[in-house]
Design an enzyme around this catalytic site. Sequence first.
Site, PDB file in Angstrom:
ATOM      1  N   ARG A 211       0.280  -1.464  -0.323  1.00 30.24           N
ATOM      2  CA  ARG A 211      -0.273   0.029   0.027  1.00 30.24           C
ATOM      3  C   ARG A 211       0.684   1.457  -0.239  1.00 30.24           C
ATOM      4  O   ARG A 211       1.387   1.649   0.975  1.00 30.24           O
ATOM      5  CB  ARG A 211      -1.162   0.007   1.120  1.00 30.24           C
ATOM      6  CG  ARG A 211      -1.473  -1.092   0.976  1.00 30.24           C
ATOM      7  CD  ARG A 211      -3.392  -0.865   2.214  1.00 30.24           C
ATOM      8  NE  ARG A 211      -4.165  -2.055   2.346  1.00 30.24           N
ATOM      9  CZ  ARG A 211      -4.850  -2.779   2.138  1.00 30.24           C
ATOM     10  NH1 ARG A 211      -5.581  -1.386   3.279  1.00 30.24           N
ATOM     11  NH2 ARG A 211      -5.639  -3.483   2.311  1.00 30.24           N
ATOM     12  N   GLU A 213       0.368   4.236   1.161  1.00 32.40           N
ATOM     13  CA  GLU A 213      -0.188   4.977   2.101  1.00 32.40           C
ATOM     14  C   GLU A 213       0.481   6.461   2.416  1.00 32.40           C
ATOM     15  O   GLU A 213       1.383   6.727   1.912  1.00 32.40           O
ATOM     16  CB  GLU A 213       0.545   4.137   3.789  1.00 32.40           C
ATOM     17  CG  GLU A 213      -0.131   2.943   4.405  1.00 32.40           C
ATOM     18  CD  GLU A 213      -1.630   3.397   4.267  1.00 32.40           C
ATOM     19  OE1 GLU A 213      -2.507   3.769   4.374  1.00 32.40           O
ATOM     20  OE2 GLU A 213      -2.195   1.780   4.229  1.00 32.40           O
ATOM     21  N   ARG A 219       2.097   3.048  12.741  1.00 32.60           N
ATOM     22  CA  ARG A 219       0.981   1.990  12.295  1.00 32.60           C
ATOM     23  C   ARG A 219       1.231   1.643  11.178  1.00 32.60           C
ATOM     24  O   ARG A 219      -0.126   0.567  11.521  1.00 32.60           O
ATOM     25  CB  ARG A 219      -0.116   1.934  13.485  1.00 32.60           C
ATOM     26  CG  ARG A 219      -0.752   2.897  12.812  1.00 32.60           C
ATOM     27  CD  ARG A 219      -1.825   2.710  14.090  1.00 32.60           C
ATOM     28  NE  ARG A 219      -2.649   4.379  13.920  1.00 32.60           N
ATOM     29  CZ  ARG A 219      -3.759   5.085  13.458  1.00 32.60           C
ATOM     30  NH1 ARG A 219      -4.240   3.349  12.282  1.00 32.60           N
ATOM     31  NH2 ARG A 219      -4.252   5.829  12.915  1.00 32.60           N
ATOM     32  N   HIS A 220       1.319   2.210  10.059  1.00 30.66           N
ATOM     33  CA  HIS A 220       0.964   1.961   8.535  1.00 30.66           C
ATOM     34  C   HIS A 220       2.857   1.652   7.803  1.00 30.66           C
ATOM     35  O   HIS A 220       3.553   1.922   8.647  1.00 30.66           O
ATOM     36  CB  HIS A 220       0.921   3.105   8.474  1.00 30.66           C
ATOM     37  CG  HIS A 220      -0.366   3.791   8.464  1.00 30.66           C
ATOM     38  ND1 HIS A 220      -0.743   4.682   9.205  1.00 30.66           N
ATOM     39  CD2 HIS A 220      -1.691   3.223   7.257  1.00 30.66           C
ATOM     40  CE1 HIS A 220      -2.209   4.525   9.281  1.00 30.66           C
ATOM     41  NE2 HIS A 220      -3.024   3.837   8.090  1.00 30.66           N
ATOM     42  N   GLU A 357      -7.076   0.342  14.620  1.00 32.42           N
ATOM     43  CA  GLU A 357      -8.143  -1.193  13.745  1.00 32.42           C
ATOM     44  C   GLU A 357      -7.197  -2.565  13.470  1.00 32.42           C
ATOM     45  O   GLU A 357      -6.275  -2.080  13.117  1.00 32.42           O
ATOM     46  CB  GLU A 357      -8.566  -0.238  12.463  1.00 32.42           C
ATOM     47  CG  GLU A 357      -9.214  -1.093  11.643  1.00 32.42           C
ATOM     48  CD  GLU A 357      -9.597  -0.810  10.460  1.00 32.42           C
ATOM     49  OE1 GLU A 357      -9.954   0.504  10.159  1.00 32.42           O
ATOM     50  OE2 GLU A 357      -8.920  -2.156   9.136  1.00 32.42           O
ATOM     51  N   SER A 360     -11.038  -5.642   8.544  1.00 35.58           N
ATOM     52  CA  SER A 360     -11.901  -5.657   7.863  1.00 35.58           C
ATOM     53  C   SER A 360     -12.453  -6.292   7.561  1.00 35.58           C
ATOM     54  O   SER A 360     -11.299  -7.358   7.280  1.00 35.58           O
ATOM     55  CB  SER A 360     -11.836  -4.588   7.168  1.00 35.58           C
ATOM     56  OG  SER A 360     -10.958  -2.911   7.480  1.00 35.58           O
ATOM     57  N   ARG A 408       0.087  -5.702  13.300  1.00 34.92           N
ATOM     58  CA  ARG A 408      -0.711  -4.591  13.885  1.00 34.92           C
ATOM     59  C   ARG A 408      -1.281  -6.153  15.095  1.00 34.92           C
ATOM     60  O   ARG A 408      -0.994  -5.461  16.468  1.00 34.92           O
ATOM     61  CB  ARG A 408      -1.478  -4.244  13.099  1.00 34.92           C
ATOM     62  CG  ARG A 408      -1.762  -2.925  12.053  1.00 34.92           C
ATOM     63  CD  ARG A 408      -3.395  -2.040  12.295  1.00 34.92           C
ATOM     64  NE  ARG A 408      -2.568  -1.102  11.282  1.00 34.92           N
ATOM     65  CZ  ARG A 408      -3.503  -0.540  10.779  1.00 34.92           C
ATOM     66  NH1 ARG A 408      -4.429  -0.487  11.246  1.00 34.92           N
ATOM     67  NH2 ARG A 408      -3.222   1.044  10.395  1.00 34.92           N
TER      68      ARG A 408
HETATM   69  P1  ATP Z   1      -8.372   1.196   6.713  1.00 37.79           P
HETATM   70  O1  ATP Z   1      -8.958  -0.103   7.052  1.00 37.79           O
HETATM   71  O2  ATP Z   1     -10.211   2.205   6.449  1.00 37.79           O
HETATM   72  O3  ATP Z   1      -8.070   1.302   4.964  1.00 37.79           O
HETATM   73  P2  ATP Z   1      -6.814   1.601   7.841  1.00 37.79           P
HETATM   74  O4  ATP Z   1      -6.349   0.708   8.424  1.00 37.79           O
HETATM   75  O5  ATP Z   1      -5.603   1.947   7.034  1.00 37.79           O
HETATM   76  O6  ATP Z   1      -7.694   2.236   7.074  1.00 37.79           O
HETATM   77  P3  ATP Z   1      -6.018   3.836   9.978  1.00 37.79           P
HETATM   78  O7  ATP Z   1      -4.943   3.010  10.532  1.00 37.79           O
HETATM   79  O8  ATP Z   1      -7.373   2.759  10.897  1.00 37.79           O
HETATM   80  O9  ATP Z   1      -6.460   3.073   8.879  1.00 37.79           O
HETATM   81  O10 ATP Z   1      -6.541   5.128  10.301  1.00 37.79           O
HETATM   82  C1  ATP Z   1      -7.707   5.842  10.742  1.00 37.79           C
HETATM   83  C2  ATP Z   1      -7.868   6.526  11.084  1.00 37.79           C
HETATM   84  O11 ATP Z   1      -6.558   7.660  10.470  1.00 37.79           O
HETATM   85  C3  ATP Z   1      -7.818   7.106   8.775  1.00 37.79           C
HETATM   86  O12 ATP Z   1      -8.689   7.511   8.424  1.00 37.79           O
HETATM   87  C4  ATP Z   1      -6.992   7.618   8.382  1.00 37.79           C
HETATM   88  O13 ATP Z   1      -6.372   8.865   6.964  1.00 37.79           O
HETATM   89  C5  ATP Z   1      -5.635   8.572   9.978  1.00 37.79           C
HETATM   90  N1  ATP Z   1      -4.796   8.760  10.022  1.00 37.79           N
HETATM   91  C6  ATP Z   1      -3.675   7.585   9.955  1.00 37.79           C
HETATM   92  N2  ATP Z   1      -2.518   7.832  10.493  1.00 37.79           N
HETATM   93  C7  ATP Z   1      -2.449   9.187  10.314  1.00 37.79           C
HETATM   94  C8  ATP Z   1      -1.697  10.233  10.886  1.00 37.79           C
HETATM   95  N3  ATP Z   1      -0.422  10.113  11.272  1.00 37.79           N
HETATM   96  N4  ATP Z   1      -2.682  11.765  10.553  1.00 37.79           N
HETATM   97  C9  ATP Z   1      -3.886  11.939   9.961  1.00 37.79           C
HETATM   98  N5  ATP Z   1      -4.370  10.980   9.943  1.00 37.79           N
HETATM   99  C10 ATP Z   1      -4.219   9.975  10.225  1.00 37.79           C
HETATM  100  P1  AMO Z   2      -8.830  -2.785   4.851  1.00 37.30           P
HETATM  101  O1  AMO Z   2      -7.534  -2.413   4.142  1.00 37.30           O
HETATM  102  O2  AMO Z   2      -8.951  -2.490   6.611  1.00 37.30           O
HETATM  103  O3  AMO Z   2      -8.881  -4.191   4.243  1.00 37.30           O
HETATM  104  O4  AMO Z   2      -6.485  -3.574   6.253  1.00 37.30           O
HETATM  105  C1  AMO Z   2      -7.056  -5.561   7.396  1.00 37.30           C
HETATM  106  C2  AMO Z   2      -5.994  -4.950   7.725  1.00 37.30           C
HETATM  107  O5  AMO Z   2      -4.925  -4.534   7.452  1.00 37.30           O
HETATM  108  C3  AMO Z   2      -4.080  -3.233   7.601  1.00 37.30           C
HETATM  109  N1  AMO Z   2      -2.923  -2.952   7.331  1.00 37.30           N
HETATM  110  C4  AMO Z   2      -1.836  -2.969   7.614  1.00 37.30           C
HETATM  111  N2  AMO Z   2      -1.103  -2.789   8.496  1.00 37.30           N
HETATM  112  C5  AMO Z   2      -0.311  -2.214   8.508  1.00 37.30           C
HETATM  113  N3  AMO Z   2      -0.347  -1.404   7.061  1.00 37.30           N
HETATM  114  C6  AMO Z   2      -0.850  -0.627   6.096  1.00 37.30           C
HETATM  115  N4  AMO Z   2      -0.379   0.129   5.484  1.00 37.30           N
HETATM  116  C7  AMO Z   2      -2.003  -1.386   6.145  1.00 37.30           C
HETATM  117  N5  AMO Z   2      -3.195  -1.623   5.797  1.00 37.30           N
HETATM  118  C8  AMO Z   2      -4.497  -2.527   6.170  1.00 37.30           C
HETATM  119  C9  AMO Z   2      -4.819  -3.386   9.479  1.00 37.30           C
HETATM  120  C10 AMO Z   2      -6.260  -3.610   8.361  1.00 37.30           C
HETATM  121  O6  AMO Z   2      -7.331  -3.708   9.499  1.00 37.30           O
HETATM  122  N6  AMO Z   2     -10.175  -6.333   1.482  1.00 37.30           N
HETATM  123  C11 AMO Z   2      -9.932  -6.030   3.361  1.00 37.30           C
HETATM  124  C12 AMO Z   2     -10.416  -7.207   4.332  1.00 37.30           C
HETATM  125  C13 AMO Z   2     -11.468  -8.063   4.016  1.00 37.30           C
HETATM  126  O7  AMO Z   2     -12.505  -7.055   3.967  1.00 37.30           O
HETATM  127  O8  AMO Z   2     -11.541  -9.362   4.208  1.00 37.30           O
HETATM  128  C14 AMO Z   2      -8.737  -5.356   3.177  1.00 37.30           C
HETATM  129  O9  AMO Z   2      -8.058  -4.950   3.150  1.00 37.30           O
HETATM  130  O10 AMO Z   2      -4.482  -4.520  10.086  1.00 37.30           O
END
Ligand code: ATP
Ligand code: AMO
Length: 434
Positions: A211, A213, A219-220, A357, A360, A408
Amino acid sequence: MDDRTYTADAEPGDEVTVAGWAHEIRDLGGIAFLIVRDKTGKIQVKFAKDEMDEDLVETGTNVTRESVVQVTGTVEEEPRAPTGVEVVPETVEVVAPADPELPLDPSGKVDAELPTRLDNRTLDLRRDEPKAIFEIRATVLAAVRDYFRGENATEINTPKIVATGTEGGTELFPITYFGQEAFMNQSPQLFKQLMVGSGLERVFEIGPIFRAEEHNTPRHLNEATSIDFESAFTDHHGAMDVCEGALKAAYEAVAEECADELETLGLADEFEVPEEAFPRLSYEEAIERVNATGELDEQLVWGDDLSTEAEKALGADVGGHYFITDWPSEVKPFYIKDHDDDESLSTGFDMMHPNMELVSGGQREHRYEQLVEGFEQQGLDPESFEYYTKMFRYGMPPHAGFGLGGERLIMTMLGLDNIREAVLFPRDRQRLSP
Ligand code: ATP
Ligand code: AMO
């Protein structure tokens, strides 16, 4: 070297060959010690200078720290030795000498910043704490795999080079594929769905997702490990049950098999296997609860995604893992099914740790017409997904599943400050090698 003895197995009276790294050399004058470290622990090798061959003493006490050494000798009981035994050596061989200047100190006496540690992961993982994290990670993945297999799911491996994205266009890494546009896969989503319509019915995959991102956060990751599950003939409730079961199985395995690693990480007393059923809050209940905490500057309204602050406030309020169900359809992807009696509500769910989170998932749209309509509503061209949609014309059962972020899971389980601690060689904006 195959018949070497691990240091942890050395018993008094044994004739052994131990092999490992020169962890420490302590010279007390008449006597000197070489501490040899291997996968299982450390053992002291004693050099009594007046009683032993000069060359042997010379080799054993002048070796540079972190050189690879192999020692043969006899194990003797020695209450003053750190493990109660020591090796009285007959031969010492320096198998691979280490430079005297090390980029990082594997004894852990000198702290190193995370970037330095990641640049030198080999040396970093000679330390007990990082090593413990990866032993636990391996235990978690094995436990989850066993759990899914116990659920009659078949392990699959799907392509990582793909023609289309699924989780939002801005997060795609484009590559060229023999002159054609291609991408690194963001999720095995479409492939795992295609397999529930195959004879396999119930599948799982543990593999990389990619991704691009937008945020560089603790956490990403740009390359993460996704634990994906998908099953025919179930709905979102069934998927949540398996999701909860997999997470609990991972915690149980760590509690049972990783006592030493938890001790190393200082978690022996506080590590808890979640026992209670995870609360399942609807999205509506979740936003009401967030608003009731009074922690947010602005109240959430229906349709808002949960910000990081909102997730934190709710997590603190709930106090453990929980699900958020029945999200507004508009914030969930095209493959998530809406409720039959209310199209504004989806069957999508997230599983949350109090801090973030983790998962999903949801029930999927398995009806061809509705699926194609969903693509159009989200501004996607159904034609470029034809390889996927057309299989929905040949008998696609109702199905549901989820994706759990592997790193995560480890991060939250062990209370790590940064997700990069849970990946050997993390990929982020600044880091493409090692
Ligand atoms: P998703 O499953 O929705 O694709 P994700 O697991 O990557 O997303 P989360 O990490 O749960 O997303 O992020 C939750 C929210 O926080 C998102 O709206 C994201 O855009 C926002 N967010 C994450 N990191 C930052 C940051 N450094 N600054 C601002 N917003 C952030
Ligand atoms: P989603 O985009 O929420 O759902 O991803 C599922 C879970 O994967 C983890 N994750 C990440 N961890 C670290 N870095 C990242 N950049 C990152 N992106 C995602 C998170 C997130 O909750 N297709 C759907 C799943 C489904 O519906 O089966 C999906 O990808 O823990």
